[in-house]
Design an enzyme around this catalytic site. Structure first.
Site, PDB file in Angstrom:
ATOM      1  N   ASP A  32      51.311  31.306   2.418  1.00  0.00           N
ATOM      2  CA  ASP A  32      51.130  32.208   1.284  1.00  0.00           C
ATOM      3  C   ASP A  32      52.515  32.617   0.775  1.00  0.00           C
ATOM      4  OD1 ASP A  32      49.660  33.855  -0.498  1.00  0.00           O
ATOM      5  OD2 ASP A  32      49.931  35.583   0.808  1.00  0.00           O
TER       6      ASP A  32
ATOM      7  N   ASN B   3      55.742  36.726 -10.953  1.00  0.00           N
ATOM      8  CA  ASN B   3      55.062  36.628 -12.254  1.00  0.00           C
ATOM      9  C   ASN B   3      55.465  37.763 -13.188  1.00  0.00           C
ATOM     10  OD1 ASN B   3      53.595  34.245 -12.160  1.00  0.00           O
ATOM     11  ND2 ASN B   3      51.857  35.192 -11.150  1.00  0.00           N
TER      12      ASN B   3
ATOM     13  N   HIS C 128      54.494  34.004 -16.318  1.00  0.00           N
ATOM     14  CA  HIS C 128      53.692  32.962 -15.669  1.00  0.00           C
ATOM     15  C   HIS C 128      54.379  31.597 -15.657  1.00  0.00           C
ATOM     16  CE1 HIS C 128      50.238  35.381 -14.668  1.00  0.00           C
ATOM     17  NE2 HIS C 128      50.324  35.948 -15.864  1.00  0.00           N
TER      18      HIS C 128
ATOM     19  N   ASP D 188      54.794  29.562 -12.337  1.00  0.00           N
ATOM     20  CA  ASP D 188      54.414  28.153 -12.203  1.00  0.00           C
ATOM     21  C   ASP D 188      55.573  27.330 -11.650  1.00  0.00           C
ATOM     22  OD1 ASP D 188      51.904  28.728 -13.173  1.00  0.00           O
ATOM     23  OD2 ASP D 188      52.220  27.781 -15.137  1.00  0.00           O
TER      24      ASP D 188
ATOM     25  N   GLU E  14      48.623  31.307  -5.062  1.00  0.00           N
ATOM     26  CA  GLU E  14      49.913  31.031  -4.414  1.00  0.00           C
ATOM     27  C   GLU E  14      49.731  30.657  -2.949  1.00  0.00           C
ATOM     28  OE1 GLU E  14      49.251  35.463  -3.897  1.00  0.00           O
ATOM     29  OE2 GLU E  14      48.842  34.007  -5.449  1.00  0.00           O
TER      30      GLU E  14
END
Length: 193
Positions: free
Chosen positions: A99, A107, A112, A116, A142
């Site tokens: 994780d 973010n 975003h 990404d 994630e």
């Protein structure tokens, strides 16, 4: 009258080659022969297009669109296969759940597109840190899962630590900035866990 004819062979808009037909000096080709060859070659190109599109659809159905890793559905299938194999042959299989830490902050700071970029880079580092027989999949958001055939609990722990160092060891660049990204990992293995 010609004793040979050739037609270009296209698939998915790309020239793949040329189909050439040669006759005997006593057998020549006319316009109907050329038309028949063009029809045959066009049908073959359409068949290649269809196979390519089918293969692409299959690939997309089992991979994550952002990272290119296997998706959760394919992971679940492979987990069943590997666990069945481990049980049947009295082997080990490890699982590492990864994780990305504080991903919400990534973010918020990088938006975003930056998030990404971080996910793509984390995926790349996970894949680089594992063996070819290991399965690296995006579980969701994630979260990533590493499926480790022929790996016991201790080996899975060692790999989890290797992955943790690989991800956090070098800052991730994006849009002229960089930040250190860390991950947390949970480990389990059959038959130990």
């Amino acid at each position: 009258r010609p004793t040979a004819m050739a037609v270009p062979f296209f698939a998915r808009g790309d020239l793949l080659g040329v189909v050439a037909v040669y006759g005997h000096p006593t057998r020549t080709f006319g316009p109907d022969d050329l038309s028949a060859l063009e029809t045959l070659v066009n049908q073959a190109g359409t068949a290649v297009d269809n196979v390519s599109l089918h293969q692409e659809a299959q690939r997309l159905s089992i991979t994550d669109g952002l990272t290119g890793l296997w998706n959760r559905r394919q992971l679940e299938l492979r987990c069943r296969e590997e666990l069945d194999r481990a049980v049947r042959f009295n082997r080990s299989v490890g699982l590492v759940f990864v994780d990305v830490d504080r991903f919400k902050a990534v973010n918020e700071e990088w938006l975003h597109t930056g998030g990404d970029a971080v996910l793509v880079e984390v995926a790349r580092r996970l894949a680089a840190a594992t063996r070819e027989i290991d399965v690296v999949a995006r579980y969701g958001g994630e979260e990533f899962v590493l499926l480790l055939p022929e790996t016991d609990l201790q080996g899975s722990i060692v790999l989890a630590e290797k992955v943790r160092r690989a991800v956090g060891g070098t800052p991730v660049p994006h849009a002229g900035k960089s930040r250190t990204v860390t991950v947390s990992a949970g480990v389990a293995a059959y038959p130990h866990s």
